[in-house]
Write a protein that holds these residues in place. Structure first.
Motif, PDB file in Angstrom:
ATOM      1  N   GLU A  70      19.959  50.709  13.731  1.00 30.03           N
ATOM      2  CA  GLU A  70      20.926  50.582  12.644  1.00 30.03           C
ATOM      3  C   GLU A  70      20.381  51.147  11.333  1.00 30.03           C
ATOM      4  O   GLU A  70      21.103  51.223  10.341  1.00 30.03           O
ATOM      5  N   CYS A  71      19.103  51.483  11.321  1.00 30.65           N
ATOM      6  CA  CYS A  71      18.440  51.894  10.086  1.00 30.65           C
ATOM      7  C   CYS A  71      18.834  53.316   9.693  1.00 30.65           C
ATOM      8  O   CYS A  71      19.145  54.153  10.550  1.00 30.65           O
ATOM      9  N   GLN A  72      18.815  53.574   8.376  1.00 24.08           N
ATOM     10  CA  GLN A  72      19.125  54.874   7.794  1.00 24.08           C
ATOM     11  C   GLN A  72      20.618  55.201   7.954  1.00 24.08           C
ATOM     12  O   GLN A  72      21.317  54.639   8.785  1.00 24.08           O
ATOM     13  N   GLY A  73      21.073  56.102   7.146  1.00 23.34           N
ATOM     14  CA  GLY A  73      22.480  56.456   7.181  1.00 23.34           C
ATOM     15  C   GLY A  73      23.345  55.284   6.775  1.00 23.34           C
ATOM     16  O   GLY A  73      22.988  54.491   5.917  1.00 23.34           O
ATOM     17  N   VAL A  74      24.517  55.143   7.397  1.00 23.27           N
ATOM     18  CA  VAL A  74      25.417  54.033   7.115  1.00 23.27           C
ATOM     19  C   VAL A  74      24.888  52.786   7.803  1.00 23.27           C
ATOM     20  O   VAL A  74      24.592  52.792   8.991  1.00 23.27           O
ATOM     21  N   HIS A  75      24.755  51.718   7.062  1.00 20.58           N
ATOM     22  CA  HIS A  75      24.232  50.472   7.621  1.00 20.58           C
ATOM     23  C   HIS A  75      25.404  49.676   8.187  1.00 20.58           C
ATOM     24  O   HIS A  75      26.093  48.947   7.487  1.00 20.58           O
ATOM     25  N   TRP A  76      25.610  49.797   9.484  1.00 18.96           N
ATOM     26  CA  TRP A  76      26.800  49.247  10.117  1.00 18.96           C
ATOM     27  C   TRP A  76      26.944  47.729   9.980  1.00 18.96           C
ATOM     28  O   TRP A  76      28.052  47.230   9.813  1.00 18.96           O
ATOM     29  N   PRO A  77      25.878  46.942  10.052  1.00 12.05           N
ATOM     30  CA  PRO A  77      26.065  45.497   9.917  1.00 12.05           C
ATOM     31  C   PRO A  77      26.686  45.066   8.596  1.00 12.05           C
ATOM     32  O   PRO A  77      27.264  43.982   8.511  1.00 12.05           O
ATOM     33  N   ALA A  78      26.555  45.897   7.559  1.00 12.59           N
ATOM     34  CA  ALA A  78      27.149  45.550   6.269  1.00 12.59           C
ATOM     35  C   ALA A  78      28.629  45.895   6.221  1.00 12.59           C
ATOM     36  O   ALA A  78      29.335  45.479   5.297  1.00 12.59           O
ATOM     37  N   ILE A  79      29.098  46.646   7.225  1.00 17.58           N
ATOM     38  CA  ILE A  79      30.480  47.141   7.196  1.00 17.58           C
ATOM     39  C   ILE A  79      31.312  46.554   8.332  1.00 17.58           C
ATOM     40  O   ILE A  79      32.414  46.057   8.115  1.00 17.58           O
ATOM     41  N   LEU A  80      30.765  46.610   9.538  1.00 12.38           N
ATOM     42  CA  LEU A  80      31.535  46.209  10.720  1.00 12.38           C
ATOM     43  C   LEU A  80      31.553  44.690  10.882  1.00 12.38           C
ATOM     44  O   LEU A  80      30.669  43.993  10.383  1.00 12.38           O
ATOM     45  N   PRO A  81      32.551  44.169  11.597  1.00 10.33           N
ATOM     46  CA  PRO A  81      32.581  42.725  11.897  1.00 10.33           C
ATOM     47  C   PRO A  81      31.363  42.307  12.708  1.00 10.33           C
ATOM     48  O   PRO A  81      30.772  43.114  13.435  1.00 10.33           O
ATOM     49  N   SER A  82      31.006  41.048  12.612  1.00 10.72           N
ATOM     50  CA  SER A  82      29.818  40.543  13.310  1.00 10.72           C
ATOM     51  C   SER A  82      29.937  40.721  14.816  1.00 10.72           C
ATOM     52  O   SER A  82      28.935  41.010  15.494  1.00 10.72           O
ATOM     53  N   ASP A  83      31.137  40.546  15.367  1.00 10.75           N
ATOM     54  CA  ASP A  83      31.327  40.720  16.810  1.00 10.75           C
ATOM     55  C   ASP A  83      30.943  42.127  17.246  1.00 10.75           C
ATOM     56  O   ASP A  83      30.295  42.317  18.281  1.00 10.75           O
ATOM     57  N   VAL A  84      31.340  43.108  16.465  1.00 14.14           N
ATOM     58  CA  VAL A  84      31.054  44.509  16.808  1.00 14.14           C
ATOM     59  C   VAL A  84      29.559  44.783  16.688  1.00 14.14           C
ATOM     60  O   VAL A  84      28.970  45.477  17.524  1.00 14.14           O
ATOM     61  N   VAL A  85      28.927  44.256  15.649  1.00  9.48           N
ATOM     62  CA  VAL A  85      27.487  44.450  15.479  1.00  9.48           C
ATOM     63  C   VAL A  85      26.727  43.845  16.654  1.00  9.48           C
ATOM     64  O   VAL A  85      25.798  44.450  17.201  1.00  9.48           O
ATOM     65  N   LEU A  86      27.123  42.631  17.059  1.00  7.54           N
ATOM     66  CA  LEU A  86      26.481  42.001  18.210  1.00  7.54           C
ATOM     67  C   LEU A  86      26.683  42.820  19.479  1.00  7.54           C
ATOM     68  O   LEU A  86      25.766  42.962  20.297  1.00  7.54           O
ATOM     69  N   ALA A  87      27.875  43.373  19.643  1.00 11.16           N
ATOM     70  CA  ALA A  87      28.146  44.199  20.818  1.00 11.16           C
ATOM     71  C   ALA A  87      27.219  45.414  20.839  1.00 11.16           C
ATOM     72  O   ALA A  87      26.678  45.779  21.888  1.00 11.16           O
ATOM     73  N   GLY A  88      27.033  46.034  19.672  1.00 10.14           N
ATOM     74  CA  GLY A  88      26.129  47.169  19.602  1.00 10.14           C
ATOM     75  C   GLY A  88      24.707  46.793  19.959  1.00 10.14           C
ATOM     76  O   GLY A  88      24.004  47.526  20.670  1.00 10.14           O
ATOM     77  N   ARG A  89      24.270  45.627  19.519  1.00  5.24           N
ATOM     78  CA  ARG A  89      22.915  45.198  19.826  1.00  5.24           C
ATOM     79  C   ARG A  89      22.758  44.845  21.296  1.00  5.24           C
ATOM     80  O   ARG A  89      21.685  45.026  21.879  1.00  5.24           O
ATOM     81  N   VAL A  90      23.822  44.316  21.914  1.00  4.38           N
ATOM     82  CA  VAL A  90      23.780  44.039  23.354  1.00  4.38           C
ATOM     83  C   VAL A  90      23.614  45.336  24.130  1.00  4.38           C
ATOM     84  O   VAL A  90      22.823  45.425  25.078  1.00  4.38           O
ATOM     85  N   VAL A  91      24.368  46.369  23.742  1.00  6.38           N
ATOM     86  CA  VAL A  91      24.269  47.669  24.422  1.00  6.38           C
ATOM     87  C   VAL A  91      22.868  48.253  24.269  1.00  6.38           C
ATOM     88  O   VAL A  91      22.261  48.733  25.239  1.00  6.38           O
ATOM     89  N   VAL A  92      22.324  48.214  23.045  1.00 10.66           N
ATOM     90  CA  VAL A  92      20.988  48.748  22.807  1.00 10.66           C
ATOM     91  C   VAL A  92      19.949  47.981  23.617  1.00 10.66           C
ATOM     92  O   VAL A  92      19.036  48.557  24.207  1.00 10.66           O
ATOM     93  N   LYS A  93      20.084  46.653  23.649  1.00 12.00           N
ATOM     94  CA  LYS A  93      19.149  45.836  24.415  1.00 12.00           C
ATOM     95  C   LYS A  93      19.191  46.203  25.887  1.00 12.00           C
ATOM     96  O   LYS A  93      18.142  46.319  26.549  1.00 12.00           O
ATOM     97  N   THR A  94      20.387  46.399  26.422  1.00 12.44           N
ATOM     98  CA  THR A  94      20.537  46.747  27.834  1.00 12.44           C
ATOM     99  C   THR A  94      19.885  48.086  28.141  1.00 12.44           C
ATOM    100  O   THR A  94      19.177  48.244  29.141  1.00 12.44           O
TER     101      THR A  94
END
Length: 495
Positions: A70-94
Motif C-alpha cells: 500500500e506504500c507510495q503513490g495513492v494510500h488506499w487505506p485512507a480512501i477506500l472503505p475498511s472492507d475493501v482494504v481488508l480484502a486487499g490484504r487478504v489477497v496479498v496474504k494469500t
C-alpha cells in the motif's frame, strides 16, 4: 486496518493511542506509528498474532507485508472503505503464502463480491476502552480532584472502535444476545474469556454487538438482520425474559400494580417468541440449563401452565392486572419530560457521553452555577418519568445516571450516591448482577462513596474487581487503569 476517524489518534499497526512524538512511514509518511518497532513491523515482514484464548497465550506468527503493497503513490487505506482494504490484504496474504506475489491471480467479480461479503460478516471490530480518567494526568490525581468536587465521576466508560480485523478462529463463534464468552484486545491480539460456567460439549457464544439489557429484542433483531443478515434465535430472542419486558415498558395505571405495559412494536415482538421457559430469568442460557426462579408477577402476568407456543401479550394493557393504558396521552407526557431533561443536559456540565444517553445530543458546557439552579427542574422531570415509565425502564436508569454526574460536579455527593444506586438497581435487573456494565457503574459508585468516607465502598470495590477479573482476567488493570486506584484506596481503608 485502522478506521479513518482514528488515523490521527491511534497507531496504524498496534492500534494503541499515539504518543506526542509519532513515527511516520519512512517512504510515504502517511501512516503514523507509536514506535519504531511498529513502523518496522508494518512496513516490512511483520508478525500478526492470530486469535488466542485465555491469558497464557503464544501467538501464531505469520509473515505479511501489511503496508508494503500500500506504500507510495495513492494510500488506499485512507480512501477506500475498511472492507475493501481488508480484502486487499487478504489477497496479498494469500499470494505471499503461495509465493506468487508477482503473479496476480485473475479474480472474477463474483469472487470479489463473495470476499467482500464474508469480510463484512466475519470481520471483528477492534475496540479500546475510553474513560474520562484516561487523560494525561495521573489516575491518583484524578481521584484527589474528584474528592474535592473538581472532577467528574469515574465510570464514564465506553468502547471505541479503532480498527477492523479478521481472526480465523474467532469468526467461527456464533452470536448470542446472552453470550457466555467475552472478547477484548491487547494491542492487535484478540483474547476470549468465558464469563460463566459452561458445561462440557456446550457451545461458546459471543455477542456481535447488542445484548439483552442493552437493547430490547426488536432493536437487537433489526440490528442483526441489517448488519449480519440473519434472524437471531438465541435464548434471549426466543424466550420471554424479564429484561425485554421492562426495558422500554410503561408502568400500570393502577398505582398498586407492579405490572408492565408494552407498546405495539414491543408487544408484537414478544408475541413472536416461540418458546416460553418453565421459569423466566434475565440470564437464561440454554447451554447450562440453570434458570433462576423469579416472581414473574412482579413484571407481568403470563400464563405458563398452558400448552402454547407464545405468551399472551396485548399492547396497551397491563400484563399483570389487565388495566388499559392510554398511550396517546402518556406518550405526550413522556415526550415533555424528556424535553425538559434534554434542556437540563444542555445547561449543565455533563460529558458528551452522558448527553448521548439522551438521543446522543452534543451540547455545550455551561457554568457550575447554572447546573445547580436547574437541578430542581431535572428532579421534577425525573419524578414525571417515574410516574409513567416502568420502574425498570432503562430510560429512568439513564436519567438517574445524569443526575448523579451533575451532583458530583457541584460536590454534593450524598444525592449523587443515591441517584447512582438507583441507576445501578435498574441496570442489575436488565443485565444481571455480574455483567461488565454493572462493573463500570460500580466504579463510579465506589468513587462517590470514597469521597464521602463511606466504608461500604470496600464492598463495591470487591464486587467490581471480581467482575473485571471475570471479563478481563490478569489484564483488568491494563484495560481499566482506574481499577488500580480503587484497589489501593480499598487497601488503605482495610488497614
Amino acid at each position: 486496518v485502522i478506521l479513518k476517524h482514528c488515523r490521527e489518534t491511534h497507531c496504524h499497526y498496534c492500534l494503541n493511542e499515539l504518543p506526542a512524538d509519532t513515527i511516520p512511514c519512512i517512504s510515504c509518511s502517511l501512516p503514523l506509528y507509536c514506535s519504531q518497532h511498529c513502523q518496522v513491523q508494518a512496513g516490512g515482514p511483520i508478525h500478526i498474532p492470530d486469535t488466542t484464548v485465555g491469558s497464557n497465550f503464544k501467538p501464531t506468527l505469520e509473515c505479511i507485508p501489511e503496508h508494503k503493497h500500500e506504500c507510495q503513490g495513492v494510500h488506499w487505506p485512507a480512501i477506500l472503505p475498511s472492507d475493501v482494504v481488508l480484502a486487499g490484504r487478504v489477497v496479498v496474504k494469500t499470494m505471499e503464502q503461495k509465493g506468487q506475489f508477482t503473479d496476480v491471480p485473475n479474480l472474477s467479480e463474483t469472487l470479489i463480491v463473495i470476499l467482500l461479503s464474508q469480510i463484512r460478516v466475519n470481520s471483528i471490530a477492534v475496540v479500546r476502552m475510553r474513560s474520562n480518567t484516561n487523560d494525561s494526568y495521573d489516575q491518583q490525581d484524578w481521584f484527589q480532584n474528584f474528592s474535592f468536587g473538581e472532577a467528574e465521576a469515574a465510570s464514564s466508560v465506553e468502547q471505541v472502535r479503532v480498527g477492523q480485523a479478521l481472526y480465523k478462529a474467532a469468526s467461527l463463534f456464533n452470536h448470542s444476545c446472552l453470550p457466555n464468552i467475552h472478547a477484548y484486545f491487547m494491542s492487535r491480539t484478540l483474547l476470549l474469556r468465558t464469563t460463566e460456567f459452561v458445561s462440557g460439549g456446550c457451545a461458546l457464544e459471543l455477542s456481535y454487538g447488542p445484548q439483552v439489557g442493552q437493547w430490547d429484542c426488536k432493536d437487537r433483531l433489526r440490528f442483526l438482520e441489517e448488519e449480519y443478515f440473519f434472524r437471531c434465535w438465541c435464548c434471549g430472542c426466543s424466550e420471554v425474559n424479564e429484561s425485554d419486558l421492562v426495558i422500554s415498558g410503561f408502568c400500570c395505571v393502577n398505582p398498586n400494580c407492579s405490572g408492565v405495559v408494552l407498546d405495539n412494536l414491543v408487544a408484537n415482538c414478544e408475541k413472536q417468541k416461540p418458546k416460553v421457559p418453565e421459569t423466566i430469568s434475565n440470564k437464561s442460557h440454554l447451554q447450562v440449563h440453570e434458570l433462576k426462579d423469579i416472581d414473574i408477577k412482579k413484571v407481568a402476568q403470563i400464563s405458563l401452565g398452558q400448552t402454547q407456543s407464545s405468551c399472551h401479550v396485548d399492547s396497551g394493557y397491563c400484563l399483570k392486572c389487565g388495566s388499559y393504558c392510554n398511550f396517546a396521552s402518556r406518550s405526550k407526557e413522556v415526550k415533555k419530560a424528556w424535553t425538559d431533561f434534554r434542556r437540563y443536559a444542555r445547561s449543565t456540565y455533563v460529558l458528551p457521553i452522558a448527553c448521548s444517553l439522551l438521543d446522543r445530543l452534543q451540547d455545550s458546557i455551561a457554568s457550575k452555577d447554572t447546573c445547580s439552579t436547574n437541578l430542581p427542574d431535572a428532579l421534577r422531570s425525573l419524578g414525571l418519568l417515574r410516574s409513567i415509565l416502568h420502574a425498570y425502564n432503562k430510560g429512568i436508569a439513564e436519567a438517574e445516571d445524569i443526575l448523579a454526574k451533575a451532583f458530583c460536579f457541584i460536590g454534593d455527593f450524598e444525592p449523587a450516591r443515591d441517584h447512582c444506586k438507583a441507576s445501578i438497581e435498574i441496570l442489575v435487573k436488565l443485565y444481571g448482577p455480574n455483567h461488565i456494565a454493572i462493573g463500570y457503574e460500580l466504579a463510579k459508585l465506589a468513587s462517590i462513596q470514597l469521597a464521602l468516607g463511606d466504608c461500604t465502598a470496600v464492598y463495591n470495590i470487591n464486587r467490581l474487581s471480581a467482575i473485571f477479573s471475570t471479563y478481563y482476567g490478569p489484564h483488568a488493570g491494563i484495560i481499566f487503569p482506574y481499577l488500580l486506584v480503587l484497589e489501593r484506596e480499598r487497601s488503605r481503608i482495610i488497614q
